[in-house]
Design a protein around this motif. Structure first.
Motif, PDB file in Angstrom:
ATOM      1  N   GLY A 149       0.783  -1.225   0.000  1.00  9.94           N
ATOM      2  CA  GLY A 149       0.000   0.000   0.000  1.00  9.94           C
ATOM      3  C   GLY A 149       0.818   1.278   0.000  1.00  9.94           C
ATOM      4  N   PHE A 150       2.141   1.169  -0.040  1.00  8.48           N
ATOM      5  CA  PHE A 150       2.982   2.371  -0.010  1.00  8.48           C
ATOM      6  C   PHE A 150       2.799   3.177  -1.296  1.00  8.48           C
ATOM      7  CE2 PHE A 150       7.020   4.559  -0.908  1.00  8.48           C
ATOM      8  CZ  PHE A 150       7.089   5.363   0.215  1.00  8.48           C
ATOM      9  N   ASP A 151       2.716   4.493  -1.161  1.00  7.18           N
ATOM     10  CA  ASP A 151       2.560   5.399  -2.299  1.00  7.18           C
ATOM     11  C   ASP A 151       3.936   5.926  -2.708  1.00  7.18           C
ATOM     12  OD1 ASP A 151       1.867   7.247  -4.207  1.00  7.18           O
ATOM     13  OD2 ASP A 151       0.615   8.470  -2.883  1.00  7.18           O
ATOM     14  N   PHE A 152       4.367   5.571  -3.933  1.00  9.29           N
ATOM     15  CA  PHE A 152       5.692   5.970  -4.406  1.00  9.29           C
ATOM     16  C   PHE A 152       5.722   7.394  -4.975  1.00  9.29           C
ATOM     17  CE2 PHE A 152       6.214   1.422  -4.183  1.00  9.29           C
ATOM     18  CZ  PHE A 152       7.537   1.264  -3.817  1.00  9.29           C
ATOM     19  N   SER A 153       4.659   8.122  -4.901  1.00  6.75           N
ATOM     20  CA  SER A 153       4.657   9.509  -5.372  1.00  6.75           C
ATOM     21  C   SER A 153       5.702  10.312  -4.596  1.00  6.75           C
ATOM     22  CB  SER A 153       3.279  10.141  -5.168  1.00  6.75           C
ATOM     23  OG  SER A 153       2.295   9.441  -5.882  1.00  6.75           O
ATOM     24  N   GLY A 154       6.523  11.033  -5.320  1.00  9.55           N
ATOM     25  CA  GLY A 154       7.548  11.846  -4.668  1.00  9.55           C
ATOM     26  C   GLY A 154       8.861  11.120  -4.436  1.00  9.55           C
ATOM     27  N   ILE A 155       8.918   9.827  -4.727  1.00  6.00           N
ATOM     28  CA  ILE A 155      10.163   9.074  -4.593  1.00  6.00           C
ATOM     29  C   ILE A 155      10.970   9.230  -5.880  1.00  6.00           C
ATOM     30  CG2 ILE A 155      11.207   6.812  -4.240  1.00  6.00           C
ATOM     31  CD1 ILE A 155       9.759   7.827  -1.780  1.00  6.00           C
ATOM     32  N   ASP A 156      12.233   9.577  -5.768  1.00  3.59           N
ATOM     33  CA  ASP A 156      13.087   9.728  -6.948  1.00  3.59           C
ATOM     34  C   ASP A 156      13.640   8.377  -7.413  1.00  3.59           C
ATOM     35  OD1 ASP A 156      13.048  12.648  -7.201  1.00  3.59           O
ATOM     36  OD2 ASP A 156      14.139  12.641  -5.298  1.00  3.59           O
ATOM     37  N   ILE A 157      14.208   7.617  -6.493  1.00  2.00           N
ATOM     38  CA  ILE A 157      14.826   6.325  -6.815  1.00  2.00           C
ATOM     39  C   ILE A 157      14.393   5.299  -5.781  1.00  2.00           C
ATOM     40  CG2 ILE A 157      16.982   5.050  -7.140  1.00  2.00           C
ATOM     41  CD1 ILE A 157      18.347   7.727  -7.778  1.00  2.00           C
ATOM     42  N   ALA A 158      13.969   4.123  -6.257  1.00  2.00           N
ATOM     43  CA  ALA A 158      13.620   3.027  -5.356  1.00  2.00           C
ATOM     44  C   ALA A 158      14.525   1.835  -5.633  1.00  2.00           C
ATOM     45  CB  ALA A 158      12.156   2.636  -5.524  1.00  2.00           C
ATOM     46  N   PHE A 159      15.172   1.348  -4.599  1.00  3.30           N
ATOM     47  CA  PHE A 159      15.963   0.123  -4.692  1.00  3.30           C
ATOM     48  C   PHE A 159      15.071  -1.041  -4.266  1.00  3.30           C
ATOM     49  CE2 PHE A 159      19.070   3.484  -3.982  1.00  3.30           C
ATOM     50  CZ  PHE A 159      20.093   3.155  -4.867  1.00  3.30           C
ATOM     51  N   PHE A 160      14.879  -2.003  -5.167  1.00  5.84           N
ATOM     52  CA  PHE A 160      14.083  -3.183  -4.848  1.00  5.84           C
ATOM     53  C   PHE A 160      15.030  -4.345  -4.542  1.00  5.84           C
ATOM     54  CE2 PHE A 160      10.574  -0.743  -6.125  1.00  5.84           C
ATOM     55  CZ  PHE A 160       9.378  -1.449  -5.939  1.00  5.84           C
ATOM     56  N   CYS A 161      15.022  -4.804  -3.287  1.00  2.00           N
ATOM     57  CA  CYS A 161      15.932  -5.863  -2.838  1.00  2.00           C
ATOM     58  C   CYS A 161      15.152  -6.967  -2.128  1.00  2.00           C
ATOM     59  CB  CYS A 161      16.980  -5.288  -1.887  1.00  2.00           C
ATOM     60  SG  CYS A 161      17.890  -3.873  -2.512  1.00  2.00           S
ATOM     61  N   ALA A 162      13.959  -7.273  -2.625  1.00  2.00           N
ATOM     62  CA  ALA A 162      13.079  -8.198  -1.901  1.00  2.00           C
ATOM     63  C   ALA A 162      12.605  -9.382  -2.727  1.00  2.00           C
ATOM     64  CB  ALA A 162      11.878  -7.426  -1.352  1.00  2.00           C
ATOM     65  N   GLY A 163      13.213  -9.634  -3.880  1.00  2.00           N
ATOM     66  CA  GLY A 163      12.835 -10.804  -4.654  1.00  2.00           C
ATOM     67  C   GLY A 163      11.841 -10.519  -5.761  1.00  2.00           C
ATOM     68  N   SER A 164      11.688 -11.488  -6.649  1.00  2.00           N
ATOM     69  CA  SER A 164      10.899 -11.308  -7.871  1.00  2.00           C
ATOM     70  C   SER A 164       9.424 -11.066  -7.605  1.00  2.00           C
ATOM     71  CB  SER A 164      11.062 -12.519  -8.786  1.00  2.00           C
ATOM     72  OG  SER A 164      12.383 -12.603  -9.279  1.00  2.00           O
ATOM     73  N   GLU A 165       8.851 -11.737  -6.607  1.00  2.00           N
ATOM     74  CA  GLU A 165       7.415 -11.583  -6.365  1.00  2.00           C
ATOM     75  C   GLU A 165       7.073 -10.161  -5.946  1.00  2.00           C
ATOM     76  OE1 GLU A 165       4.919 -13.661  -7.112  1.00  2.00           O
ATOM     77  OE2 GLU A 165       6.579 -14.725  -8.065  1.00  2.00           O
ATOM     78  N   VAL A 166       7.897  -9.584  -5.090  1.00  2.00           N
ATOM     79  CA  VAL A 166       7.664  -8.202  -4.664  1.00  2.00           C
ATOM     80  C   VAL A 166       7.863  -7.251  -5.845  1.00  2.00           C
ATOM     81  CG1 VAL A 166       8.509  -6.341  -3.167  1.00  2.00           C
ATOM     82  CG2 VAL A 166       8.261  -8.665  -2.275  1.00  2.00           C
ATOM     83  N   SER A 167       8.885  -7.498  -6.642  1.00  2.00           N
ATOM     84  CA  SER A 167       9.124  -6.647  -7.810  1.00  2.00           C
ATOM     85  C   SER A 167       7.967  -6.751  -8.801  1.00  2.00           C
ATOM     86  CB  SER A 167      10.437  -7.045  -8.491  1.00  2.00           C
ATOM     87  OG  SER A 167      11.534  -6.789  -7.640  1.00  2.00           O
ATOM     88  N   ARG A 168       7.439  -7.950  -8.973  1.00  2.00           N
ATOM     89  CA  ARG A 168       6.312  -8.144  -9.891  1.00  2.00           C
ATOM     90  C   ARG A 168       5.083  -7.343  -9.434  1.00  2.00           C
ATOM     91  NH1 ARG A 168       6.581 -13.159 -10.157  1.00  2.00           N
ATOM     92  NH2 ARG A 168       7.430 -13.408 -12.251  1.00  2.00           N
ATOM     93  N   LYS A 169       4.881  -7.269  -8.140  1.00  2.00           N
ATOM     94  CA  LYS A 169       3.710  -6.572  -7.601  1.00  2.00           C
ATOM     95  C   LYS A 169       3.860  -5.061  -7.628  1.00  2.00           C
ATOM     96  CE  LYS A 169       2.076 -10.124  -4.371  1.00  2.00           C
ATOM     97  NZ  LYS A 169       1.864 -10.447  -2.931  1.00  2.00           N
ATOM     98  N   TYR A 170       5.077  -4.562  -7.344  1.00  2.00           N
ATOM     99  CA  TYR A 170       5.193  -3.141  -7.036  1.00  2.00           C
ATOM    100  C   TYR A 170       6.117  -2.321  -7.930  1.00  2.00           C
ATOM    101  CZ  TYR A 170       3.034  -4.738  -2.671  1.00  2.00           C
ATOM    102  OH  TYR A 170       2.206  -5.302  -1.744  1.00  2.00           O
ATOM    103  N   ALA A 171       7.017  -2.940  -8.690  1.00  2.00           N
ATOM    104  CA  ALA A 171       8.013  -2.159  -9.433  1.00  2.00           C
ATOM    105  C   ALA A 171       7.373  -1.259 -10.479  1.00  2.00           C
ATOM    106  CB  ALA A 171       9.033  -3.094 -10.084  1.00  2.00           C
ATOM    107  N   LYS A 172       6.476  -1.809 -11.291  1.00  2.00           N
ATOM    108  CA  LYS A 172       5.838  -0.995 -12.332  1.00  2.00           C
ATOM    109  C   LYS A 172       4.910   0.057 -11.729  1.00  2.00           C
ATOM    110  CE  LYS A 172       6.290  -4.292 -16.111  1.00  2.00           C
ATOM    111  NZ  LYS A 172       5.590  -5.110 -17.141  1.00  2.00           N
ATOM    112  N   GLU A 173       4.322  -0.260 -10.602  1.00  2.00           N
ATOM    113  CA  GLU A 173       3.504   0.731  -9.902  1.00  2.00           C
ATOM    114  C   GLU A 173       4.362   1.917  -9.478  1.00  2.00           C
ATOM    115  OE1 GLU A 173       1.347   1.204  -5.583  1.00  2.00           O
ATOM    116  OE2 GLU A 173       1.398  -0.796  -6.485  1.00  2.00           O
ATOM    117  N   ALA A 174       5.568   1.627  -8.974  1.00  2.00           N
ATOM    118  CA  ALA A 174       6.475   2.698  -8.572  1.00  2.00           C
ATOM    119  C   ALA A 174       6.866   3.559  -9.765  1.00  2.00           C
ATOM    120  CB  ALA A 174       7.719   2.097  -7.917  1.00  2.00           C
ATOM    121  N   VAL A 175       7.142   2.916 -10.897  1.00  2.00           N
ATOM    122  CA  VAL A 175       7.506   3.654 -12.111  1.00  2.00           C
ATOM    123  C   VAL A 175       6.364   4.554 -12.556  1.00  2.00           C
ATOM    124  CG1 VAL A 175       8.058   3.396 -14.568  1.00  2.00           C
ATOM    125  CG2 VAL A 175       9.218   1.974 -12.871  1.00  2.00           C
ATOM    126  N   SER A 176       5.134   4.063 -12.426  1.00  2.00           N
ATOM    127  CA  SER A 176       3.960   4.855 -12.850  1.00  2.00           C
ATOM    128  C   SER A 176       3.805   6.131 -12.035  1.00  2.00           C
ATOM    129  CB  SER A 176       2.684   4.016 -12.732  1.00  2.00           C
ATOM    130  OG  SER A 176       2.314   3.824 -11.369  1.00  2.00           O
TER     131      SER A 176
END
Length: 335
Positions: free
Chosen positions: A61-88
């Motif tokens: 549920g974290f809102d990535f609005s206002g984040i410049d850079i996000a480091f994803f270090c939690a595995g493929s499942e977490v990246s699948r759920k949230y990486a593209k959302e962060a980019v959006s």
């Protein structure tokens, strides 16, 4: 005034996440604010950031609005759920998982090897390569620049930290149990890891290779070039931190051990041990908490022309993961 950045770190309580925090602090990355994120099990815990501590927040549920850079270090499942959302939300994602590495639309980056792929990068996801692909690329790229590499035969000897904290705990507990004549069942690994090793990292594929072996083969092609053919065997060994690799390299034209050693002496991020050094070769213990890739036992393969052997060691949590990700971020903010 130097610009500062708002950073999110997904997987802040894991081995790699903690190392990313250490590097952001020790390398004086221009941080305006840093937000530590993890699963429900870790919410409320604290992690170190330089002289400060950060409270871990809930990833879900974290809102990535206002984040410049996000480091994803939690595995493929977490990246699948949230990486593209962060980019959006306008965030650049540097992803440590294997999910996007072979995606044609996602750059796969080792700064010492293929920094040019970031030249026109504006937004989106950048993939951080496999923990063995990174040191291999650091070493192979300067050699390939001099004389094209035809084929590489790679055997990896990978520490348990590559499988996470629970894997390190399993090695410790099984080893301790052996000294009091007890046996503990394996929960993380397919077989006992204490006083043992096995050629099995990742799931088995139809052709008999494992996912880890496939990743290294394909990632090397993407980083260095499609002309590189490789065959890989990955072995898990009872070592806590740092991976080692035995590498046989065949070149398309004239290349010998002496020339290769000279080239690697000049390469960024590489430490070479020759027979003249007091420490003639590096071991995993020698490379723990070190940022460089260590190369030793460079010698000619007497069974084949234009072919050499070498031994490579690197801290898989540092250059094999966290440092490479932070170096990517450093290159991004230069522009």
């Amino acid at each position: 005034m130097k610009k500062k950045y708002v950073i999110a770190l997904v997987g802040a309580t894991g081995n790699v996440g903690r190392e990313v925090l250490n590097y952001l602090a020790s390398r004086n990355f221009p941080v305006k604010q840093i937000i530590a994120l993890a699963s429900e099990n870790s919410v409320g815990r604290q992690v170190s950031f330089g002289d400060d501590t950060l409270k871990v927040n809930l990833m879900k549920g974290f809102d990535f609005s206002g984040i410049d850079i996000a480091f994803f270090c939690a595995g493929s499942e977490v990246s699948r759920k949230y990486a593209k959302e962060a980019v959006s939300k306008g965030c650049i994602v540097i992803d440590k998982s294997s999910l996007f590495r072979l995606d044609d639309n996602v750059p796969l980056v080792v700064p010492e090897a293929n920094l040019q792929v970031l030249k026109n990068f504006k937004a989106g996801i950048i993939a951080n390569p496999n923990c063995c692909t990174i040191p291999l690329s650091v070493v192979l790229k300067p050699l390939d620049n001099a004389v094209k590499i035809k084929r590489v035969v790679i055997s990896t000897y990978q520490s348990v930290s590559g499988a996470g904290k629970l894997a390190m705990d399993e090695l410790y507990k099984q080893t301790k149990a052996k000294f009091v004549f007890e046996n503990l069942d394996s929960r993380v690994f397919p077989k006992q890891i204490a006083f043992n090793l096995f050629p099995h990292i990742g799931e088995f594929r139809e052709d008999g290779s494992t996912d880890e072996e496939y990743k290294i083969q394909e990632e090397l092609k993407k980083i260095i070039g499609n002309h590189i053919n490789s065959t890989v065997t990955c072995v898990r060994v009872p070592v806590f931190v740092s991976h080692a690799m035995s590498v046989n390299i065949e070149f398309e034209d004239r290349m010998g051990a002496d020339e290769a050693e000279e080239l690697l002496y000049e390469a960024d991020g590489v430490v070479v041990h020759s027979l003249e050094n007091e420490m003639k070769y590096a071991t995993p213990i020698d490379t723990v908490e070190n940022d460089d890739v260590f190369v030793s036992r460079i010698r000619n393969d007497t069974s084949k022309v234009n072919c050499i052997n070498m031994w490579i060691c690197a801290d898989n949590l540092r250059k094999g993961a966290a440092l490479n990700a932070v170096q990517i971020a450093e290159e991004l903010i230069k522009n």
